[in-house]
Design a protein around this motif. Sequence first.
Motif, PDB file in Angstrom:
ATOM      1  N   ARG A  15      -4.624 -10.950 -11.790  1.00 10.63           N
ATOM      2  CA  ARG A  15      -3.560 -10.106 -12.353  1.00 10.63           C
ATOM      3  C   ARG A  15      -3.799  -8.642 -12.001  1.00 10.63           C
ATOM      4  O   ARG A  15      -2.893  -7.929 -11.548  1.00 10.63           O
ATOM      5  CB  ARG A  15      -3.484 -10.275 -13.876  1.00 10.63           C
ATOM      6  N   LEU A  16      -5.016  -8.177 -12.221  1.00 15.57           N
ATOM      7  CA  LEU A  16      -5.322  -6.774 -11.943  1.00 15.57           C
ATOM      8  C   LEU A  16      -5.199  -6.468 -10.449  1.00 15.57           C
ATOM      9  O   LEU A  16      -4.649  -5.437 -10.054  1.00 15.57           O
ATOM     10  CB  LEU A  16      -6.733  -6.437 -12.433  1.00 15.57           C
ATOM     11  N   GLY A  17      -5.717  -7.369  -9.620  1.00 16.16           N
ATOM     12  CA  GLY A  17      -5.743  -7.111  -8.188  1.00 16.16           C
ATOM     13  C   GLY A  17      -4.408  -7.233  -7.505  1.00 16.16           C
ATOM     14  O   GLY A  17      -4.231  -6.737  -6.383  1.00 16.16           O
ATOM     15  N   SER A  18      -3.438  -7.881  -8.143  1.00 15.03           N
ATOM     16  CA  SER A  18      -2.120  -8.052  -7.515  1.00 15.03           C
ATOM     17  C   SER A  18      -1.218  -6.842  -7.706  1.00 15.03           C
ATOM     18  O   SER A  18      -0.149  -6.774  -7.105  1.00 15.03           O
ATOM     19  CB  SER A  18      -1.430  -9.300  -8.077  1.00 15.03           C
ATOM     20  N   ASP A  19      -1.626  -5.873  -8.513  1.00 11.45           N
ATOM     21  CA  ASP A  19      -0.829  -4.667  -8.766  1.00 11.45           C
ATOM     22  C   ASP A  19      -1.510  -3.482  -8.088  1.00 11.45           C
ATOM     23  O   ASP A  19      -2.601  -3.069  -8.485  1.00 11.45           O
ATOM     24  CB  ASP A  19      -0.719  -4.422 -10.270  1.00 11.45           C
ATOM     25  N   PRO A  20      -0.895  -2.906  -7.045  1.00 13.67           N
ATOM     26  CA  PRO A  20      -1.551  -1.803  -6.319  1.00 13.67           C
ATOM     27  C   PRO A  20      -1.785  -0.561  -7.161  1.00 13.67           C
ATOM     28  O   PRO A  20      -2.566   0.316  -6.769  1.00 13.67           O
ATOM     29  CB  PRO A  20      -0.584  -1.517  -5.162  1.00 13.67           C
ATOM     30  N   ARG A  21      -1.134  -0.453  -8.327  1.00 12.00           N
ATOM     31  CA  ARG A  21      -1.434   0.683  -9.206  1.00 12.00           C
ATOM     32  C   ARG A  21      -2.833   0.583  -9.792  1.00 12.00           C
ATOM     33  O   ARG A  21      -3.415   1.580 -10.219  1.00 12.00           O
ATOM     34  CB  ARG A  21      -0.410   0.754 -10.345  1.00 12.00           C
ATOM     35  N   ASN A  22      -3.376  -0.646  -9.809  1.00 14.66           N
ATOM     36  CA  ASN A  22      -4.669  -0.865 -10.453  1.00 14.66           C
ATOM     37  C   ASN A  22      -5.841  -0.711  -9.491  1.00 14.66           C
ATOM     38  O   ASN A  22      -6.894  -0.196  -9.883  1.00 14.66           O
ATOM     39  CB  ASN A  22      -4.717  -2.264 -11.067  1.00 14.66           C
ATOM     40  N   ALA A 364      -6.038  -2.665  10.236  1.00 13.50           N
ATOM     41  CA  ALA A 364      -5.232  -1.480  10.509  1.00 13.50           C
ATOM     42  C   ALA A 364      -4.231  -1.224   9.388  1.00 13.50           C
ATOM     43  O   ALA A 364      -4.047  -0.084   8.940  1.00 13.50           O
ATOM     44  CB  ALA A 364      -4.506  -1.643  11.843  1.00 13.50           C
ATOM     45  N   ARG A 365      -3.579  -2.290   8.937  1.00 12.20           N
ATOM     46  CA  ARG A 365      -2.616  -2.143   7.845  1.00 12.20           C
ATOM     47  C   ARG A 365      -3.277  -1.669   6.572  1.00 12.20           C
ATOM     48  O   ARG A 365      -2.775  -0.765   5.881  1.00 12.20           O
ATOM     49  CB  ARG A 365      -1.889  -3.473   7.618  1.00 12.20           C
ATOM     50  N   VAL A 366      -4.415  -2.271   6.251  1.00  9.96           N
ATOM     51  CA  VAL A 366      -5.114  -1.896   5.018  1.00  9.96           C
ATOM     52  C   VAL A 366      -5.614  -0.464   5.099  1.00  9.96           C
ATOM     53  O   VAL A 366      -5.586   0.272   4.098  1.00  9.96           O
ATOM     54  CB  VAL A 366      -6.262  -2.890   4.741  1.00  9.96           C
ATOM     55  N   ALA A 367      -6.049  -0.015   6.274  1.00  9.21           N
ATOM     56  CA  ALA A 367      -6.453   1.387   6.419  1.00  9.21           C
ATOM     57  C   ALA A 367      -5.296   2.306   6.068  1.00  9.21           C
ATOM     58  O   ALA A 367      -5.476   3.330   5.383  1.00  9.21           O
ATOM     59  CB  ALA A 367      -6.941   1.657   7.836  1.00  9.21           C
ATOM     60  N   GLY A 368      -4.088   1.953   6.521  1.00  9.09           N
ATOM     61  CA  GLY A 368      -2.922   2.746   6.169  1.00  9.09           C
ATOM     62  C   GLY A 368      -2.635   2.705   4.678  1.00  9.09           C
ATOM     63  O   GLY A 368      -2.285   3.726   4.064  1.00  9.09           O
ATOM     64  N   GLU A 369      -2.778   1.536   4.081  1.00  8.88           N
ATOM     65  CA  GLU A 369      -2.560   1.425   2.640  1.00  8.88           C
ATOM     66  C   GLU A 369      -3.559   2.272   1.869  1.00  8.88           C
ATOM     67  O   GLU A 369      -3.215   2.906   0.858  1.00  8.88           O
ATOM     68  CB  GLU A 369      -2.661  -0.037   2.216  1.00  8.88           C
ATOM     69  N   PHE A 370      -4.793   2.306   2.345  1.00 12.78           N
ATOM     70  CA  PHE A 370      -5.810   3.114   1.671  1.00 12.78           C
ATOM     71  C   PHE A 370      -5.481   4.598   1.794  1.00 12.78           C
ATOM     72  O   PHE A 370      -5.746   5.366   0.864  1.00 12.78           O
ATOM     73  CB  PHE A 370      -7.193   2.831   2.275  1.00 12.78           C
ATOM     74  N   TYR A 371      -4.932   5.008   2.949  1.00  8.48           N
ATOM     75  CA  TYR A 371      -4.602   6.429   3.045  1.00  8.48           C
ATOM     76  C   TYR A 371      -3.406   6.765   2.157  1.00  8.48           C
ATOM     77  O   TYR A 371      -3.329   7.882   1.630  1.00  8.48           O
ATOM     78  CB  TYR A 371      -4.347   6.868   4.490  1.00  8.48           C
TER      79      TYR A 371
END
Length: 678
Positions: A15-22, A364-371
């Motif tokens: 539950r926690l990991g499925s919400d990017p706000r968390n 590559a996608r996750v790197a963008g998400e992290f930025y």
Amino acid sequence: MTHADVAALLERSNRLGSDPRNTNYAGGNTSVKGADVDPVTNESVELLWVKGSGGDLGTLSESGLAVLRLDRMRALVDVYPGVDREDEMVAAFDYCLHGKGGAAPSIDTAMHGLVEAAHVDHLHPDSGIALATAADGEALTKECFGDRVVWVPWRRPGFQLGLDIAAIKAANPQAVGCILGGHGITAWGESSAECEARTLEIIRTAEQFIAQRGVDAPFGAVVPGHEALPDDERRERAAALAPVIRGLAATDRPQVGHFTDDDVVLDFLAREKLQQLAALGTSCPDHFLRTKVRPLVLDLPVTASLDEMTARLRELHAEYREDYRAYYERHATPDSPPMRGADPAIVLVPGVGMFSFGKDKQTARVAGEFYVNAINVMRGAEALSTYAPIPEAEKFRIEYWQLEEAKLRRMPPPKPLATRVALVTGAGSGIGKAVAKRLADEGACVVVADLNGDTAAETAAEIGNSDVAVPVQVDVTDETRVAAAFDEAARAFGGVDLVVNNAGLSISKPLLETSARDWDLQHDVMAKGSFLVSREAARVMIEQGLGGDIVYITSKNSVFAGPNNIAYGATKADQAHQVRLLAAELGEHGIRVNGINPDGVVRGSGIFAGGWGAQRAAVYGVPEEKLGEFYAQRTLLKREVLPEHVANAVFALTGGDLSHTTGLHVPVDAGVAAAFLR
């Protein structure tokens, strides 16, 4: 059967990991302490179940948990040699594992084991890190939470941080969690529900605090000339820049790209604080391990021409590499791992968007998400105060941590076509479909191109998600549509390295019955279509500067005079000579051009199913359903050629072992003597 406490832990984690706000992808960890029966002594034993190294909370399963004996783990406190040698404690965790132990314990295991609470969550929410990276984060934490959440000064993750948090919790019995300076949050509870509620309380309270107390326009005013381009123009410019940027980002090692033009990115790129904040880099260890210490930022307005942008990007890339080497040399010690590469992982182009890079599309996608996470963090910190990430020296200690180096060494070896982007025409069925699947199986990202958009989408879906394959509908006779297909490849993966000219059709008629339309149609699709695809492929590959492969699926008919086959045989001969011509012309760019000459591939073929099979069966006087067998019997090996056999040949030519081969035609015909190459 899953332990009840473990089941609750997994449900909470998902539950926690499925919400990017968390938390971000693969970021943070959760745990539970509980009793289970030791199968050796048959006595109850206290255990710690904690997310292992490299897992993702949103998809965490029981196999992703490390399982440790709690008594042995806590006994490590008595042998802890001090902060200067705390990395040794990670190896000591292996001696605390229970049974087969599950996943490898992460560096944060001590935090979970030493804190006196049954359940512990450690996450990286944007709102929490905004407080953690504000210049006056400690005061803001107290203002936001009172004494319910405690400030923990920055410390690199490890055993000592676990001791620090355990001590702070013991000294503050009223606290439900803490803000970790420069890093994230930790919360605890005596039940899974209580721990999750406290975690969410910290995250949502921080969000509300930033929204209510923060200033407007924390990134400053919009800079004239840096506003986002209109959608179509922005996507066109992104596609044109992507191969150039990918080539620069792959100077030290091959990379796959990803493009992001979300509103949050475009707004940041348009603001006056862009250069200042980007230069400070990210703060949370999970962020900068993915994004590198800082991004490369283009400093031109959107009104600049493509040539001007390209030239400036090359200059900035050279400066970035020099700066990164200087950063490494400032902080490296004799024990530091070698420099891993000086190219940026994130490239920001105002008005256009963000280009991110990694060893595969997901990375590559996750790197963008992290930025994007980092942008949100900077916005929150600037809204409340001043963004103040951890010092550069601390970033280096983590980026070149021996433990991080050991994790990299544990990674499985890459597949032969890892980091390569392939575009296959006619990939909705038959040979093209088999080729697309084989290239993806060998590690390539694949653009599945076909005149039929539905079959292209079906093939792409069979291969995997959009991190592996994307469909594109294209008519290879239309140069505008061909260019658009390569634009899609550039936006999806950063460019193209491997192109397979497979699209085709066949009309079997004797000379006197062959119309000009029959002739033009076959030459348009195969001769002209291959030319258009190869021309666009060469343009992209030359811009990337990474070399490449172009493979033509020609036919034995390019050298064999089959009956009633004038238009098809002639266009296949055209394709075969294109191989030789382009091999000679493109070799100076490191682009290899080869061909494959199959015999008739009946099974799974869209061409044969579309009427060619019936026509050829009539020519040879056999039932259509026996055509494959007929073809097999006329070969030396007496074997039918299947789509997978052609796909095998494509891989053989492009998988690395034939790196010095170009201008070659490979027969895949089970031995048709009349088609032997001379």
